[in-house]
Design a protein around this motif. Structure first.
Motif, short mmCIF file in Angstrom:
data_model
loop_
_atom_site.label_atom_id
_atom_site.label_comp_id
_atom_site.label_asym_id
_atom_site.label_seq_id
_atom_site.Cartn_x
_atom_site.Cartn_y
_atom_site.Cartn_z
N PHE A 225 13.97 -4.58 15.07
CA PHE A 225 14.16 -4.49 13.62
C PHE A 225 13.41 -5.61 12.89
CE2 PHE A 225 17.71 -1.68 14.72
CZ PHE A 225 17.56 -0.69 13.76
N ASP A 226 13.34 -6.79 13.50
CA ASP A 226 12.56 -7.87 12.90
C ASP A 226 11.07 -7.50 12.86
OD1 ASP A 226 12.01 -10.72 12.06
OD2 ASP A 226 10.94 -10.67 13.98
N ALA A 227 10.58 -6.87 13.94
CA ALA A 227 9.18 -6.45 13.96
C ALA A 227 8.92 -5.36 12.93
CB ALA A 227 8.81 -5.95 15.36
N LEU A 228 9.84 -4.41 12.79
CA LEU A 228 9.69 -3.38 11.75
C LEU A 228 9.51 -4.01 10.38
CD1 LEU A 228 12.36 -0.65 12.61
CD2 LEU A 228 9.89 -0.38 12.70
N ALA A 229 10.31 -5.03 10.09
CA ALA A 229 10.22 -5.70 8.80
C ALA A 229 8.92 -6.50 8.68
CB ALA A 229 11.43 -6.63 8.62
N GLY A 230 8.55 -7.19 9.73
CA GLY A 230 7.40 -8.09 9.67
C GLY A 230 6.07 -7.39 9.48
N PHE A 231 5.94 -6.15 9.95
CA PHE A 231 4.68 -5.43 9.82
C PHE A 231 4.38 -5.01 8.38
CE2 PHE A 231 4.92 -4.54 14.49
CZ PHE A 231 3.71 -5.14 14.81
N VAL A 232 5.31 -5.28 7.45
CA VAL A 232 5.03 -4.97 6.05
C VAL A 232 3.83 -5.77 5.55
CG1 VAL A 232 6.57 -6.75 5.10
CG2 VAL A 232 6.09 -4.68 3.78
N PHE A 233 3.62 -6.99 6.07
CA PHE A 233 2.51 -7.81 5.60
C PHE A 233 1.15 -7.21 5.97
CE2 PHE A 233 5.57 -11.29 4.85
CZ PHE A 233 5.10 -11.72 3.61
N PRO A 234 0.85 -6.96 7.25
CA PRO A 234 -0.45 -6.35 7.54
C PRO A 234 -0.58 -4.94 6.98
CG PRO A 234 0.92 -6.44 9.53
CD PRO A 234 1.62 -7.25 8.48
N ALA A 235 0.52 -4.24 6.75
CA ALA A 235 0.46 -2.86 6.27
C ALA A 235 0.08 -2.78 4.79
CB ALA A 235 1.79 -2.14 6.52
N VAL A 236 0.73 -3.56 3.92
CA VAL A 236 0.54 -3.35 2.47
C VAL A 236 0.17 -4.60 1.69
CG1 VAL A 236 2.20 -1.45 2.54
CG2 VAL A 236 2.99 -3.72 1.86
N TRP A 237 0.10 -5.77 2.33
CA TRP A 237 -0.10 -7.00 1.56
C TRP A 237 -1.38 -6.96 0.73
CZ3 TRP A 237 2.50 -10.81 -0.37
CH2 TRP A 237 1.86 -11.98 -0.77
N ALA A 238 -2.48 -6.51 1.30
CA ALA A 238 -3.75 -6.47 0.56
C ALA A 238 -3.65 -5.55 -0.65
CB ALA A 238 -4.87 -6.03 1.49
N TYR A 239 -3.06 -4.37 -0.46
CA TYR A 239 -2.93 -3.42 -1.55
C TYR A 239 -1.96 -3.94 -2.62
CZ TYR A 239 -4.79 -0.54 2.23
OH TYR A 239 -5.55 -0.06 3.26
N PHE A 240 -0.88 -4.56 -2.17
CA PHE A 240 0.11 -5.13 -3.08
C PHE A 240 -0.50 -6.22 -3.94
CE2 PHE A 240 3.34 -8.47 -3.79
CZ PHE A 240 4.27 -7.77 -4.56
N GLY A 241 -1.26 -7.12 -3.31
CA GLY A 241 -1.90 -8.20 -4.06
C GLY A 241 -2.88 -7.70 -5.09
N ALA A 242 -3.65 -6.67 -4.72
CA ALA A 242 -4.62 -6.11 -5.66
C ALA A 242 -3.93 -5.39 -6.81
CB ALA A 242 -5.54 -5.15 -4.91
N ALA A 243 -2.86 -4.65 -6.50
CA ALA A 243 -2.19 -3.85 -7.52
C ALA A 243 -1.37 -4.70 -8.49
CB ALA A 243 -1.29 -2.80 -6.86
N ARG A 244 -0.56 -5.62 -7.95
CA ARG A 244 0.32 -6.38 -8.83
C ARG A 244 -0.35 -7.59 -9.43
NH1 ARG A 244 6.49 -7.96 -7.55
NH2 ARG A 244 6.62 -5.69 -7.84
N TYR A 245 -1.11 -8.33 -8.63
CA TYR A 245 -1.66 -9.60 -9.09
C TYR A 245 -3.15 -9.53 -9.45
CZ TYR A 245 2.65 -11.13 -6.82
OH TYR A 245 3.96 -11.27 -6.45
N GLY A 246 -3.78 -8.39 -9.22
CA GLY A 246 -5.19 -8.25 -9.55
C GLY A 246 -6.10 -9.07 -8.66
N TRP A 247 -5.69 -9.36 -7.44
CA TRP A 247 -6.49 -10.17 -6.53
C TRP A 247 -7.74 -9.40 -6.09
CZ3 TRP A 247 -2.04 -12.06 -2.80
CH2 TRP A 247 -1.30 -13.05 -3.46
N ASN A 248 -8.83 -10.15 -5.94
CA ASN A 248 -10.04 -9.58 -5.33
C ASN A 248 -10.01 -9.85 -3.83
OD1 ASN A 248 -10.75 -12.30 -4.99
ND2 ASN A 248 -12.13 -12.31 -6.76
#
Length: 416
Positions: A225-248
């Protein structure tokens, strides 16, 4: 048994660096490489990349227990040598791939050979005391983190000379690790501690059907269950940063670098002393608690700068898995260390198979259904991750309650 870094341990950690560095090297150039097979379409390349990730994780899931069992039967050194040779040949094949199906075959081989880290952990378990085992696992985790930090940066630079260059370098790095293993790594598993291979041991579903003898099933569940939670970073972090914070892409790369560096520091510097002081299970509980707080913060946090500043706090959750592995390793006989490490690697691969599509589809669905990137909708995957972390923490507290009797890896097993 060594209680500090010796030459063999340094070589093993270097293998972990080179192994993960090779994986990281190819990450920045995969879109361009795949687009070349899809008429230049990045969208189609992204879809193909998702299938490749599933293939990679599936092969890792299947082969992690197999390599662990083979190392329990024939020793750690020959399995390490074979895996590194396969990795080197695999990267070279993908570098020269004329067709897309060759890339798929290459990723399948990459997934199989990436299970090397389970054998690396078994090697260190053979050579360390129960009290120091978690510390040495932390060294390997930190080494792997270094590889993931360095790899993408170098891969991006090499990509300016073409998308295939990083594959040649990754092949060379695996070859260097192979030579280093041949020269400096001696066999760690005595003949008397070896055991035969059975279908039950190599079955990738065994962790779900039967625990490794001596280890609480609850520890496997907490890890999963910890691994299930932890994979959120490699899965969506790049898209999340671009969408919410406008990161390049540069800022996203910097954020991944911060995450990697913090993972390295927490695993190499913090984990060992803290685990000895309060015990592996208390460390895991602390890491899960901080992780849940971090995930919930990201659901609503609107400042990209504060997100970067808080990454070191969020990254402390990286020690949870290693603390669980260290606690479990202290409960297992020497001739089952390979099986144990293979089981954890297999569980991690299974978690990635489930988590990657779950997190990415949740993110895409929330935004495509009209959710704003500036509301909780874009942070929905982190809300789910917080819930999964909560399940892990609840299991840990209720079934394997942390306490002072677990210090130094001496388990107080409440559930078997």
């Amino acid at each position: 048994m060594p209680n500090k870094l010796d030459r063999a341990t340094v070589v093993i950690c270097t293998i972990a660096i080179l192994n993960t560095m090779g994986l990281g090297l190819i990450m920045p150039v995969m879109p361009e490489l795949l687009a070349g097979f899809q008429g230049g379409s990045i969208a189609r390349a992204a879809a193909i990349g998702g299938y490749l990730s599933l293939v990679f994780a599936a092969m890792q899931f299947v082969f992690s227990p197999i390599l662990g069992a083979l190392s329990d039967r024939y020793g750690r050194r020959p399995i390490l040598l074979g895996s590194l040779a396969l990795a080197s040949a695999d990267y070279l094949m993908m570098a020269m791939a004329p067709y897309l199906w060759v890339i798929f075959v290459g990723r399948m081989l990459s997934g199989a050979s990436s299970a090397t880290l389970s054998v690396v952990n078994a090697y260190l378990a053979d050579r360390s005391s129960k009290e120091d085992r978690t510390k040495f696992f932390g060294y390997v985790g930190a080494a792997a983190g270094i590889g993931f930090v360095i790899g993408p940066f170098i891969g991006g630079l090499l990509g300016t000379y073409g998308p295939r260059g990083p594959f040649y370098v990754a092949s060379a790095l695996s070859l260097v690790a192979l030579v280093g293993t041949m020269l400096f790594v001696q066999e760690s598993l005595p003949e008397g501690n070896r055991r035969p291979i059975t279908w039950k041991i190599i079955n990738p579903l065994s962790p779900l059907l039967a625990p490794v003898q001596g280890v609480s099933l609850a520890l496997f569940a907490v890890y999963f269950f910890d691994a299930l939670a932890g994979f959120v970073f490699p899965a969506v972090w790049a898209y999340f940063g671009a969408a919410r914070y406008g990161w390049n892409s540069t800022t996203i790369g910097v954020s991944f670098g911060i995450i990697g560096i913090c993972f390295v520091l927490t695993q190499a510097v913090t984990l060992g002393p803290v685990a000895k002081r309060i015990g592996n299970l208390n460390v895991a509980a602390l890491g899960l608690s901080l992780g849940i707080a971090g995930f919930l913060t990201l659901v609503w946090l609107q400042s990209g700068l504060f997100a970067l500043i808080l990454l070191p706090v969020f990254s402390f959750r990286a020690i949870v898995g290693i603390a669980i592995v260290g606690e479990s390793s202290a409960q297992v006989d020497p001739n089952r260390q390979g099986q144990l490490q293979g089981t954890f690697a297999s569980l991690g691969a299974l978690a990635s198979l489930v988590s990657f599509p779950m997190m990415t589809q949740l993110f895409a669905t929330q935004l495509s259904n009209g959710g704003s990137a500036n509301t909780w909708h874009s942070g929905a995957p982190f809300l789910l991750a917080a819930g999964l972390g909560g399940v892990a923490l609840l299991l840990l507290i209720m079934t394997v309650k942390p306490g002072p009797t677990t210090k130094g890896g001496q388990a107080s097993k409440k559930a078997q």
